[in-house]
Design an enzyme around this catalytic site. Structure first.
Site, PDB file in Angstrom:
ATOM      1  N   MET A   1      34.124   9.642 -39.920  1.00  0.00           N
ATOM      2  CA  MET A   1      34.856   9.300 -40.924  1.00  0.00           C
ATOM      3  C   MET A   1      34.835   7.781 -41.102  1.00  0.00           C
ATOM      4  O   MET A   1      35.671   7.173 -41.664  1.00  0.00           O
ATOM      5  CB  MET A   1      36.183   9.807 -40.705  1.00  0.00           C
ATOM      6  CG  MET A   1      36.429  11.375 -40.733  1.00  0.00           C
ATOM      7  SD  MET A   1      38.105  11.963 -41.160  1.00  0.00           S
ATOM      8  CE  MET A   1      39.223  11.246 -39.655  1.00  0.00           C
ATOM      9  N   GLY A   2      33.769   6.908 -40.409  1.00  0.00           N
ATOM     10  CA  GLY A   2      33.473   5.773 -40.586  1.00  0.00           C
ATOM     11  C   GLY A   2      34.486   4.994 -39.449  1.00  0.00           C
ATOM     12  O   GLY A   2      34.855   5.517 -38.537  1.00  0.00           O
ATOM     13  N   ALA A   3      34.512   3.629 -39.977  1.00  0.00           N
ATOM     14  CA  ALA A   3      35.288   2.707 -39.041  1.00  0.00           C
ATOM     15  C   ALA A   3      34.617   2.876 -37.683  1.00  0.00           C
ATOM     16  O   ALA A   3      35.191   2.991 -36.727  1.00  0.00           O
ATOM     17  CB  ALA A   3      36.643   3.132 -38.871  1.00  0.00           C
TER      18      ALA A   3
ATOM     19  N   GLY B   1      31.881   4.732 -29.577  1.00  0.00           N
ATOM     20  CA  GLY B   1      31.838   6.358 -29.532  1.00  0.00           C
ATOM     21  C   GLY B   1      30.804   6.630 -30.487  1.00  0.00           C
ATOM     22  O   GLY B   1      29.841   7.463 -30.191  1.00  0.00           O
ATOM     23  N   HIS B   2      30.951   6.290 -31.879  1.00  0.00           N
ATOM     24  CA  HIS B   2      29.915   6.444 -32.955  1.00  0.00           C
ATOM     25  C   HIS B   2      28.532   6.126 -32.611  1.00  0.00           C
ATOM     26  O   HIS B   2      27.705   6.720 -32.698  1.00  0.00           O
ATOM     27  CB  HIS B   2      30.445   6.150 -34.218  1.00  0.00           C
ATOM     28  CG  HIS B   2      31.916   6.551 -34.751  1.00  0.00           C
ATOM     29  ND1 HIS B   2      32.695   5.716 -34.879  1.00  0.00           N
ATOM     30  CD2 HIS B   2      32.012   7.640 -35.011  1.00  0.00           C
ATOM     31  CE1 HIS B   2      33.811   6.408 -35.518  1.00  0.00           C
ATOM     32  NE2 HIS B   2      33.403   7.805 -35.562  1.00  0.00           N
TER      33      HIS B   2
ATOM     34  N   GLY C   1      30.987  14.446 -30.956  1.00  0.00           N
ATOM     35  CA  GLY C   1      31.418  13.953 -29.505  1.00  0.00           C
ATOM     36  C   GLY C   1      32.548  14.753 -28.811  1.00  0.00           C
ATOM     37  O   GLY C   1      32.924  15.662 -29.570  1.00  0.00           O
TER      38      GLY C   1
ATOM     39  N   VAL D   1      33.226   8.229 -24.984  1.00  0.00           N
ATOM     40  CA  VAL D   1      32.960   6.769 -24.371  1.00  0.00           C
ATOM     41  C   VAL D   1      34.574   6.054 -24.519  1.00  0.00           C
ATOM     42  O   VAL D   1      35.362   6.439 -25.408  1.00  0.00           O
ATOM     43  CB  VAL D   1      32.206   5.980 -25.616  1.00  0.00           C
ATOM     44  CG1 VAL D   1      32.220   4.676 -25.382  1.00  0.00           C
ATOM     45  CG2 VAL D   1      30.986   6.699 -25.658  1.00  0.00           C
TER      46      VAL D   1
ATOM     47  N   SER E   1      38.844   5.422 -34.063  1.00  0.00           N
ATOM     48  CA  SER E   1      39.079   4.511 -35.296  1.00  0.00           C
ATOM     49  C   SER E   1      40.408   4.154 -35.356  1.00  0.00           C
ATOM     50  O   SER E   1      40.891   3.295 -35.843  1.00  0.00           O
ATOM     51  CB  SER E   1      38.463   5.230 -36.724  1.00  0.00           C
ATOM     52  OG  SER E   1      37.171   5.484 -36.355  1.00  0.00           O
TER      53      SER E   1
HETATM   54  P1  AMP Z   1      35.616  10.774 -36.512  1.00  0.00           P
HETATM   55  O1  AMP Z   1      34.949   9.479 -37.166  1.00  0.00           O
HETATM   56  O2  AMP Z   1      36.764  10.063 -35.615  1.00  0.00           O
HETATM   57  O3  AMP Z   1      35.772  11.704 -37.093  1.00  0.00           O
HETATM   58  O4  AMP Z   1      34.501  10.697 -35.287  1.00  0.00           O
HETATM   59  C1  AMP Z   1      33.132  11.217 -35.843  1.00  0.00           C
HETATM   60  C2  AMP Z   1      32.452  11.745 -34.486  1.00  0.00           C
HETATM   61  O5  AMP Z   1      32.442  10.774 -33.466  1.00  0.00           O
HETATM   62  C3  AMP Z   1      33.184  13.068 -33.959  1.00  0.00           C
HETATM   63  O6  AMP Z   1      32.063  13.987 -33.531  1.00  0.00           O
HETATM   64  C4  AMP Z   1      33.892  12.370 -32.900  1.00  0.00           C
HETATM   65  O7  AMP Z   1      34.148  13.709 -31.685  1.00  0.00           O
HETATM   66  C5  AMP Z   1      32.788  11.338 -32.208  1.00  0.00           C
HETATM   67  N1  AMP Z   1      33.456  10.532 -31.422  1.00  0.00           N
HETATM   68  C6  AMP Z   1      34.682   9.708 -31.745  1.00  0.00           C
HETATM   69  N2  AMP Z   1      35.172   8.963 -30.809  1.00  0.00           N
HETATM   70  C7  AMP Z   1      34.233   9.224 -29.741  1.00  0.00           C
HETATM   71  C8  AMP Z   1      34.278   8.722 -28.547  1.00  0.00           C
HETATM   72  N3  AMP Z   1      35.411   7.851 -28.114  1.00  0.00           N
HETATM   73  N4  AMP Z   1      33.329   9.101 -27.778  1.00  0.00           N
HETATM   74  C9  AMP Z   1      32.227   9.969 -28.032  1.00  0.00           C
HETATM   75  N5  AMP Z   1      32.417  10.546 -29.241  1.00  0.00           N
HETATM   76  C10 AMP Z   1      33.371  10.121 -30.115  1.00  0.00           C
END
Ligand code: AMP
Length: 285
Positions: free
Chosen positions: A29-31, A35-36, A149, A178, A188
Protein backbone atom coordinates in the site's frame (compact mmCIF):
# COMPACT_ATOMS: atom_id res chain seq x y z
CA UNK A 1 20.35 3.21 -10.37
CA UNK A 2 17.81 3.00 -13.19
CA UNK A 3 14.31 4.33 -12.79
CA UNK A 4 11.55 1.74 -12.72
CA UNK A 5 8.84 1.84 -15.32
CA UNK A 6 5.87 3.43 -13.54
CA UNK A 7 2.56 2.16 -14.88
CA UNK A 8 -0.85 3.31 -13.71
CA UNK A 9 -3.33 1.48 -15.94
CA UNK A 10 -4.25 -2.11 -16.67
CA UNK A 11 -3.86 -1.46 -20.39
CA UNK A 12 -0.27 -0.23 -19.99
CA UNK A 13 0.54 -3.28 -17.95
CA UNK A 14 -1.08 -5.63 -20.45
CA UNK A 15 1.03 -4.07 -23.23
CA UNK A 16 4.28 -4.49 -21.27
CA UNK A 17 3.56 -7.90 -19.75
CA UNK A 18 4.80 -10.05 -22.71
CA UNK A 19 8.27 -8.45 -22.39
CA UNK A 20 8.57 -8.95 -18.62
CA UNK A 21 9.39 -12.66 -18.47
CA UNK A 22 9.19 -14.24 -15.03
CA UNK A 23 7.61 -11.62 -12.77
CA UNK A 24 7.90 -11.48 -8.99
CA UNK A 25 5.26 -9.16 -7.50
CA UNK A 26 5.51 -7.37 -4.16
CA UNK A 27 2.02 -6.02 -3.36
CA UNK A 28 2.07 -2.97 -1.04
CA UNK A 29 0.00 0.00 0.00
CA UNK A 30 3.07 2.23 -0.39
CA UNK A 31 4.75 4.48 2.22
CA UNK A 32 7.60 2.03 1.77
CA UNK A 33 9.79 1.26 4.77
CA UNK A 34 12.52 -1.23 5.61
CA UNK A 35 9.99 -4.07 5.88
CA UNK A 36 8.93 -3.51 2.27
CA UNK A 37 12.59 -3.19 1.28
CA UNK A 38 13.30 -6.66 2.61
CA UNK A 39 10.45 -8.09 0.50
CA UNK A 40 11.76 -6.31 -2.61
CA UNK A 41 15.30 -7.57 -1.99
CA UNK A 42 13.99 -11.10 -1.50
CA UNK A 43 12.06 -10.79 -4.78
CA UNK A 44 15.20 -9.66 -6.58
CA UNK A 45 17.23 -12.51 -5.08
CA UNK A 46 14.82 -15.32 -6.02
CA UNK A 47 16.42 -17.52 -8.65
CA UNK A 48 14.96 -16.99 -12.12
CA UNK A 49 13.47 -13.52 -11.50
CA UNK A 50 13.37 -11.46 -14.71
CA UNK A 51 11.21 -8.62 -13.41
CA UNK A 52 10.54 -7.30 -9.94
CA UNK A 53 7.20 -5.51 -9.86
CA UNK A 54 5.96 -3.53 -6.86
CA UNK A 55 2.33 -2.54 -6.69
CA UNK A 56 1.41 0.55 -4.70
CA UNK A 57 -2.31 0.70 -4.07
CA UNK A 58 -4.23 1.80 -0.99
CA UNK A 59 -7.15 -0.56 -1.35
CA UNK A 60 -10.41 1.13 -0.31
CA UNK A 61 -12.19 -2.24 -0.12
CA UNK A 62 -10.19 -3.38 2.90
CA UNK A 63 -10.88 -0.31 5.04
CA UNK A 64 -14.01 -0.22 7.18
CA UNK A 65 -16.10 2.87 7.89
CA UNK A 66 -14.20 5.16 10.27
CA UNK A 67 -10.84 3.50 9.54
CA UNK A 68 -7.82 5.43 8.23
CA UNK A 69 -8.33 5.12 4.44
CA UNK A 70 -8.40 8.93 4.02
CA UNK A 71 -5.31 9.67 6.07
CA UNK A 72 -3.25 6.59 5.14
CA UNK A 73 0.21 7.93 4.07
CA UNK A 74 0.54 8.30 0.29
CA UNK A 75 4.13 8.96 -0.76
CA UNK A 76 4.38 7.72 -4.35
CA UNK A 77 7.35 9.90 -5.40
CA UNK A 78 9.58 8.68 -2.58
CA UNK A 79 8.27 5.12 -3.03
CA UNK A 80 9.43 5.23 -6.66
CA UNK A 81 12.84 6.47 -5.45
CA UNK A 82 13.10 3.56 -3.02
CA UNK A 83 12.16 1.20 -5.84
CA UNK A 84 14.82 2.75 -8.11
CA UNK A 85 17.44 2.30 -5.40
CA UNK A 86 16.53 -1.37 -5.03
CA UNK A 87 16.51 -2.13 -8.75
CA UNK A 88 12.74 -2.61 -9.09
CA UNK A 89 11.77 -2.87 -12.75
CA UNK A 90 8.08 -1.99 -12.66
CA UNK A 91 5.97 0.03 -10.23
CA UNK A 92 2.24 -0.46 -10.73
CA UNK A 93 0.41 2.42 -9.06
CA UNK A 94 -3.20 2.51 -10.24
CA UNK A 95 -5.81 4.86 -8.78
CA UNK A 96 -8.96 3.49 -7.16
CA UNK A 97 -11.11 3.96 -10.28
CA UNK A 98 -8.67 1.90 -12.33
CA UNK A 99 -9.09 -1.07 -10.01
CA UNK A 100 -12.75 -0.46 -9.09
CA UNK A 101 -14.40 1.21 -12.12
CA UNK A 102 -17.81 0.71 -10.55
CA UNK A 103 -16.70 1.84 -7.11
CA UNK A 104 -17.72 -1.36 -5.31
CA UNK A 105 -17.47 -4.68 -7.11
CA UNK A 106 -20.62 -6.79 -6.98
CA UNK A 107 -18.70 -10.06 -6.96
CA UNK A 108 -15.95 -10.32 -4.35
CA UNK A 109 -13.80 -13.04 -2.85
CA UNK A 110 -15.19 -14.42 0.40
CA UNK A 111 -12.49 -15.18 2.96
CA UNK A 112 -14.50 -17.90 4.73
CA UNK A 113 -14.15 -18.86 8.42
CA UNK A 114 -10.48 -17.84 8.77
CA UNK A 115 -11.53 -14.40 7.59
CA UNK A 116 -13.79 -13.80 10.58
CA UNK A 117 -11.39 -14.49 13.46
CA UNK A 118 -8.80 -12.17 15.04
CA UNK A 119 -8.16 -9.42 12.44
CA UNK A 120 -11.37 -10.44 10.69
CA UNK A 121 -13.40 -10.20 13.89
CA UNK A 122 -12.18 -6.70 14.65
CA UNK A 123 -12.18 -5.53 11.01
CA UNK A 124 -15.29 -7.08 9.45
CA UNK A 125 -14.92 -7.43 5.67
CA UNK A 126 -11.18 -6.73 5.83
CA UNK A 127 -10.05 -10.07 4.43
CA UNK A 128 -12.73 -10.13 1.72
CA UNK A 129 -11.28 -6.76 0.66
CA UNK A 130 -7.70 -8.00 0.83
CA UNK A 131 -8.35 -11.22 -1.07
CA UNK A 132 -10.42 -9.42 -3.70
CA UNK A 133 -7.66 -6.93 -4.44
CA UNK A 134 -4.94 -9.59 -4.33
CA UNK A 135 -6.92 -11.63 -6.87
CA UNK A 136 -7.33 -8.56 -9.07
CA UNK A 137 -3.64 -7.67 -8.83
CA UNK A 138 -2.71 -11.25 -9.70
CA UNK A 139 -5.03 -11.09 -12.73
CA UNK A 140 -3.68 -7.74 -13.90
CA UNK A 141 0.03 -8.31 -13.26
CA UNK A 142 0.05 -12.08 -13.87
CA UNK A 143 3.04 -12.68 -11.58
CA UNK A 144 4.78 -16.04 -11.35
CA UNK A 145 5.62 -15.42 -7.70
CA UNK A 146 4.26 -12.99 -5.09
CA UNK A 147 6.06 -11.99 -1.90
CA UNK A 148 4.25 -11.24 1.37
CA UNK A 149 5.46 -10.34 4.87
CA UNK A 150 5.01 -12.47 7.96
CA UNK A 151 4.24 -9.20 9.77
CA UNK A 152 0.69 -9.73 8.50
CA UNK A 153 0.65 -13.42 9.37
CA UNK A 154 -3.09 -13.95 9.07
CA UNK A 155 -3.12 -12.16 5.70
CA UNK A 156 -0.29 -14.43 4.55
CA UNK A 157 -2.22 -17.53 5.64
CA UNK A 158 -5.35 -16.21 3.91
CA UNK A 159 -3.47 -15.52 0.67
CA UNK A 160 -2.01 -19.03 0.70
CA UNK A 161 -5.55 -20.37 1.20
CA UNK A 162 -6.81 -18.16 -1.65
CA UNK A 163 -4.16 -19.51 -4.01
CA UNK A 164 -5.00 -23.12 -3.06
CA UNK A 165 -8.77 -22.76 -3.10
CA UNK A 166 -9.01 -20.78 -6.35
CA UNK A 167 -6.13 -22.63 -8.07
CA UNK A 168 -4.31 -19.38 -8.79
CA UNK A 169 -1.09 -20.02 -10.75
CA UNK A 170 1.12 -17.98 -8.38
CA UNK A 171 3.76 -19.17 -5.92
CA UNK A 172 3.67 -17.40 -2.55
CA UNK A 173 6.93 -16.58 -0.82
CA UNK A 174 7.06 -15.09 2.69
CA UNK A 175 9.63 -12.91 4.47
CA UNK A 176 10.23 -12.51 8.22
CA UNK A 177 9.10 -9.41 10.08
CA UNK A 178 11.54 -6.51 10.06
CA UNK A 179 11.79 -4.50 13.29
CA UNK A 180 13.29 -1.18 14.27
CA UNK A 181 16.23 -1.45 16.70
CA UNK A 182 13.85 -0.86 19.66
CA UNK A 183 11.78 -3.91 18.63
CA UNK A 184 8.77 -2.15 17.08
CA UNK A 185 7.73 -3.91 13.87
CA UNK A 186 8.10 -1.43 11.02
CA UNK A 187 4.78 -0.31 9.59
CA UNK A 188 3.53 2.50 7.38
CA UNK A 189 1.22 3.40 10.29
CA UNK A 190 4.13 4.03 12.69
CA UNK A 191 4.34 7.58 11.29
CA UNK A 192 1.07 8.29 13.14
CA UNK A 193 2.78 7.72 16.52
CA UNK A 194 4.09 10.52 18.75
CA UNK A 195 7.25 9.77 20.75
CA UNK A 196 5.19 8.93 23.84
CA UNK A 197 2.79 6.72 21.85
CA UNK A 198 5.72 4.93 20.33
CA UNK A 199 7.05 4.12 23.80
CA UNK A 200 3.67 2.61 24.66
CA UNK A 201 3.62 0.71 21.36
CA UNK A 202 6.81 -1.10 22.39
CA UNK A 203 4.71 -3.17 24.81
CA UNK A 204 3.49 -5.16 21.78
CA UNK A 205 6.86 -6.51 20.73
CA UNK A 206 7.88 -6.90 24.39
CA UNK A 207 4.79 -8.99 25.05
CA UNK A 208 5.60 -11.22 22.10
CA UNK A 209 9.19 -11.59 23.28
CA UNK A 210 7.99 -12.45 26.82
CA UNK A 211 5.68 -15.06 25.30
CA UNK A 212 8.47 -16.47 23.17
CA UNK A 213 10.77 -16.68 26.19
CA UNK A 214 8.12 -18.78 27.96
CA UNK A 215 7.51 -21.06 24.98
CA UNK A 216 9.13 -24.13 26.55
CA UNK A 217 6.44 -24.05 29.26
CA UNK A 218 3.50 -24.36 26.84
CA UNK A 219 0.53 -22.30 25.63
CA UNK A 220 -0.84 -21.15 28.98
CA UNK A 221 2.55 -19.87 30.17
CA UNK A 222 3.15 -18.13 26.85
CA UNK A 223 -0.16 -16.31 27.01
CA UNK A 224 0.28 -15.43 30.70
CA UNK A 225 3.76 -13.99 30.10
CA UNK A 226 2.61 -11.96 27.11
CA UNK A 227 -0.54 -10.79 28.91
CA UNK A 228 1.50 -9.59 31.91
CA UNK A 229 3.58 -7.39 29.61
CA UNK A 230 0.48 -6.06 27.84
CA UNK A 231 -1.06 -5.24 31.24
CA UNK A 232 1.89 -2.91 31.87
CA UNK A 233 0.99 -1.26 28.58
CA UNK A 234 -2.63 -0.82 29.69
CA UNK A 235 -1.35 1.22 32.62
CA UNK A 236 1.12 3.27 30.55
CA UNK A 237 0.63 6.92 29.60
CA UNK A 238 -0.73 7.04 26.95
CA UNK A 239 -2.29 3.63 27.53
CA UNK A 240 -2.45 0.63 25.24
CA UNK A 241 -5.88 -0.76 24.40
CA UNK A 242 -5.77 -4.42 23.36
CA UNK A 243 -8.05 -5.91 20.68
CA UNK A 244 -6.71 -9.44 21.04
CA UNK A 245 -3.80 -11.59 22.12
CA UNK A 246 -3.96 -15.14 20.78
CA UNK A 247 -1.83 -18.19 20.24
CA UNK A 248 -2.96 -19.78 16.99
CA UNK A 249 -2.26 -22.42 14.40
CA UNK A 250 -0.34 -20.61 11.64
CA UNK A 251 -2.40 -22.23 8.88
CA UNK A 252 -5.95 -21.92 10.23
CA UNK A 253 -5.54 -19.11 12.75
CA UNK A 254 -7.63 -21.11 15.21
CA UNK A 255 -6.49 -20.86 18.84
CA UNK A 256 -4.40 -23.83 19.90
CA UNK A 257 -5.40 -26.06 22.87
CA UNK A 258 -3.42 -25.99 26.17
CA UNK A 259 -1.60 -29.25 25.36
CA UNK A 260 -0.58 -28.13 21.85
CA UNK A 261 2.82 -28.89 20.37
CA UNK A 262 4.17 -27.81 17.00
CA UNK A 263 4.28 -24.56 15.05
CA UNK A 264 2.18 -21.69 16.38
CA UNK A 265 1.88 -17.93 16.02
CA UNK A 266 1.50 -15.57 18.96
CA UNK A 267 -0.44 -12.62 17.56
CA UNK A 268 -1.48 -9.30 19.06
CA UNK A 269 -3.46 -6.26 17.97
CA UNK A 270 -3.75 -3.10 20.02
CA UNK A 271 -4.51 0.60 19.80
CA UNK A 272 -2.33 3.47 20.91
CA UNK A 273 -4.47 6.58 20.60
CA UNK A 274 -6.02 6.51 17.13
CA UNK A 275 -3.44 4.09 15.75
CA UNK A 276 -4.09 0.37 15.48
CA UNK A 277 -0.99 -1.82 15.46
CA UNK A 278 -0.57 -5.55 14.87
CA UNK A 279 2.41 -7.79 15.48
CA UNK A 280 3.16 -11.48 15.85
CA UNK A 281 5.95 -13.94 16.43
CA UNK A 282 6.27 -17.50 15.09
CA UNK A 283 6.87 -20.09 17.82
CA UNK A 284 7.75 -23.75 17.90
CA UNK A 285 6.09 -25.45 20.87
P1 AMP B 1 1.42 -2.99 3.45
O1 AMP B 1 2.00 -1.94 2.55
O2 AMP B 1 1.44 -2.60 4.90
O3 AMP B 1 0.09 -3.50 2.97
O4 AMP B 1 2.40 -4.22 3.37
C1 AMP B 1 2.79 -4.77 2.15
C2 AMP B 1 3.57 -6.03 2.40
O5 AMP B 1 4.70 -5.73 3.21
C3 AMP B 1 2.76 -7.08 3.15
O6 AMP B 1 3.05 -8.36 2.61
C4 AMP B 1 3.27 -6.95 4.56
O7 AMP B 1 3.16 -8.14 5.32
C5 AMP B 1 4.72 -6.60 4.32
N1 AMP B 1 5.27 -5.92 5.49
C6 AMP B 1 4.77 -4.81 6.10
N2 AMP B 1 5.52 -4.52 7.18
C7 AMP B 1 6.49 -5.46 7.27
C8 AMP B 1 7.57 -5.71 8.16
N3 AMP B 1 7.79 -4.93 9.22
N4 AMP B 1 8.36 -6.79 7.93
C9 AMP B 1 8.14 -7.59 6.86
N5 AMP B 1 7.14 -7.40 5.98
C10 AMP B 1 6.33 -6.36 6.18
Amino acid sequence: MSKPLVLTTRDELARERPELGRVVLVPTMGALHVGHRSLITAARDLPGTDTVAVSVFVNPLQFGPGEDYGRYPRTLDSDVEVCAELGVDVVFAPNAAEIYPEERPVVTVSAGPMGSVLEGEFRPGFFDGVLTVVTKLFNVVAPDVAVFGEKDAQQLAMVRQLVRDLSLPVRIVSCPTVRDPDGLATSSRNVYLSAAQRRTALHLSRALRAGADASAAGPRAILDAARAELDTGLAADPPLSVDYLALVDPETFREVPPDFTGAAVLAVAAWVGETRLIDNVPLDL
